[in-house]
Structure formats: structure tokens, C-alpha cells
Write a protein that holds these residues in place. Structure first.
Motif, PDB file in Angstrom:
ATOM      1  N   THR A  91      59.192  27.297  37.894  1.00 32.50           N
ATOM      2  CA  THR A  91      59.249  28.438  37.168  1.00 32.50           C
ATOM      3  C   THR A  91      58.316  29.100  37.732  1.00 32.50           C
ATOM      4  O   THR A  91      56.815  29.008  37.296  1.00 32.50           O
ATOM      5  N   PRO A  92      58.389  30.725  37.968  1.00 29.25           N
ATOM      6  CA  PRO A  92      57.222  31.440  38.379  1.00 29.25           C
ATOM      7  C   PRO A  92      56.537  32.050  36.841  1.00 29.25           C
ATOM      8  O   PRO A  92      57.217  32.091  35.885  1.00 29.25           O
TER       9      PRO A  92
ATOM     10  N   ASP B  83      58.520  27.854  46.897  1.00 28.76           N
ATOM     11  CA  ASP B  83      58.342  26.387  46.236  1.00 28.76           C
ATOM     12  C   ASP B  83      59.981  26.140  45.717  1.00 28.76           C
ATOM     13  O   ASP B  83      60.259  24.832  45.939  1.00 28.76           O
ATOM     14  N   ASN B  84      60.727  26.950  45.208  1.00 31.96           N
ATOM     15  CA  ASN B  84      61.930  26.656  45.038  1.00 31.96           C
ATOM     16  C   ASN B  84      62.905  26.603  46.226  1.00 31.96           C
ATOM     17  O   ASN B  84      63.845  25.893  46.095  1.00 31.96           O
ATOM     18  N   TRP B  85      62.739  27.134  47.163  1.00 32.51           N
ATOM     19  CA  TRP B  85      63.164  26.917  48.704  1.00 32.51           C
ATOM     20  C   TRP B  85      63.247  25.420  48.949  1.00 32.51           C
ATOM     21  O   TRP B  85      64.341  24.685  49.487  1.00 32.51           O
ATOM     22  N   GLU B  86      62.194  24.734  48.703  1.00 33.82           N
ATOM     23  CA  GLU B  86      61.921  23.439  49.159  1.00 33.82           C
ATOM     24  C   GLU B  86      62.857  22.513  48.490  1.00 33.82           C
ATOM     25  O   GLU B  86      63.347  21.335  48.652  1.00 33.82           O
TER      26      GLU B  86
ATOM     27  N   GLU C 195      61.603  29.656  31.681  1.00 35.27           N
ATOM     28  CA  GLU C 195      62.805  29.603  32.373  1.00 35.27           C
ATOM     29  C   GLU C 195      63.241  28.366  33.119  1.00 35.27           C
ATOM     30  O   GLU C 195      62.185  27.812  33.773  1.00 35.27           O
ATOM     31  N   VAL C 196      64.264  27.685  33.297  1.00 35.47           N
ATOM     32  CA  VAL C 196      64.566  26.457  33.883  1.00 35.47           C
ATOM     33  C   VAL C 196      65.873  26.593  35.032  1.00 35.47           C
ATOM     34  O   VAL C 196      66.064  25.959  35.528  1.00 35.47           O
TER      35      VAL C 196
ATOM     36  N   TRP D  97      71.410  25.365  43.661  1.00 30.84           N
ATOM     37  CA  TRP D  97      70.950  26.612  43.448  1.00 30.84           C
ATOM     38  C   TRP D  97      71.141  26.817  41.928  1.00 30.84           C
ATOM     39  O   TRP D  97      72.111  26.559  41.371  1.00 30.84           O
ATOM     40  N   GLY D  98      70.027  27.469  41.481  1.00 28.10           N
ATOM     41  CA  GLY D  98      70.177  27.862  40.016  1.00 28.10           C
ATOM     42  C   GLY D  98      69.532  29.216  39.712  1.00 28.10           C
ATOM     43  O   GLY D  98      68.608  29.760  40.584  1.00 28.10           O
ATOM     44  N   VAL D  99      70.242  29.683  38.785  1.00 25.29           N
ATOM     45  CA  VAL D  99      69.860  31.117  38.181  1.00 25.29           C
ATOM     46  C   VAL D  99      69.332  31.312  36.869  1.00 25.29           C
ATOM     47  O   VAL D  99      69.626  30.092  36.143  1.00 25.29           O
ATOM     48  N   PRO D 100      68.674  32.234  36.349  1.00 20.88           N
ATOM     49  CA  PRO D 100      68.179  32.293  35.192  1.00 20.88           C
ATOM     50  C   PRO D 100      69.017  32.324  34.042  1.00 20.88           C
ATOM     51  O   PRO D 100      70.278  33.062  34.374  1.00 20.88           O
TER      52      PRO D 100
END
Length: 152
Positions: free
Chosen positions: A85-86, A11-14, A92-93, A22-25
Motif C-alpha cells: 500500500t502506498p 513493488d506491486n508490479w512484482e 488500503e488492501v 490485479w487488485g483495485v482500491p
């Protein structure tokens, strides 16, 4: 220049592919502070079960590397919802982000498991998932080039 291995889901790959971000927690702020424009990043997507039509069972989409990018911005903070967000990660955003420029988006993602014996950053070849659990990690240029060379 640093080479990075980023772990995501499909989902986030799309979103990454469409938005070039790209984002990290929140807990990974120190990693994004080390990222610099000109660095390269490959995006890994985890294995996922894909439901198919009734009576045919589930299809397993293998873990794979989906593409490579150049990082084109310094890290920045943005709490606007963008990523999926899983469930296990609560609210988490992925607020610590960098902008990307595509280098190579693989027509067919490169299946990851066959690469494991050749990747030097994966020290334990049987318990390899521990090496990719973090949002992103530094990898040797040789591993980056190997992955890039396998993609179509």
C-alpha cells in the motif's frame, strides 16, 4: 472484449507478475464490476526514484508499461493483504481483484513517455498524467496493440 490500462508501482508490479492477480482500491469497485474474463490489460508502472550506492546519487526509473495479461476470472472481493500500500493510501488492501494469465511480460519495460504522442486515449499530451491516475481505465484496442507491439 475490453482493453484496460492499469496503473501500479514497481513493488506491486512484482506481486502482479508473481501471483497473476490485479487488485483495485475500495473506491474503484464499480470498475472491477465491468471487467470480464477474456478482457486484456496492460500494466503501467509509475516513475520511481531508485537509491543507488553512496556518492552516485539517485537513479530515476522511468514510467513504463511492464506487461500484458488476459483477465481469466470475474471480479471478486478478497481483503487478505497481498499488495504493497502506498503511504498516501492509508490501510488500503486493494480488495477488488481479478485473476490474470500472462500474455507478454516485457524483458525491458516499455518506456511510456515516447508512446504518448501515439496513444489516442491520452487527449492532453502535455498534461498526460491525469489520464492514468485512476487504478484502471478502458483504452481502445489500437492503443493496446501499439503498446504490446513495442514490448520485447
Amino acid at each position: 472484449m475490453t482493453y484496460w490500462f492499469a496503473s501500479s508501482n514497481r513493488d506491486n508490479w512484482e506481486i502482479i507478475r508473481q501471483k497473476n492477480i490485479w487488485g483495485v482500491p475500495k473506491r474503484n469497485k464499480s470498475i472491477i464490476e465491468r471487467v470480464k474474463p477474456g478482457d486484456k490489460i496492460v500494466v503501467y508502472v509509475a516513475q520511481q526514484k531508485k537509491e543507488v550506492t553512496e556518492g552516485k546519487g539517485d537513479e530515476i526509473l522511468p514510467s513504463a508499461v511492464a506487461g500484458a495479461f488476459e483477465i481469466v476470472s470475474e471480479g471478486y472481493e478478497d481483503s487478505a493483504p497481498l499488495f504493497v500500500t502506498p503511504e498516501r493510501m492509508g490501510d488500503e488492501v486493494f480488495p477488488y481483484r481479478v485473476k490474470l494469465k500472462p500474455i507478454k511480460i516485457f524483458r525491458e519495460p516499455v518506456e511510456f513517455k515516447p508512446l504518448i504522442p501515439e496513444l489516442s486515449f491520452i487527449k492532453n499530451k502535455t498534461m498526460w498524467t491525469g489520464h492514468i491516475r485512476v487504478a484502471m481505465r478502458e483504452i481502445p484496442e489500437e492503443d493496446y496493440q501499439l503498446i504490446l507491439g513495442r514490448g520485447e
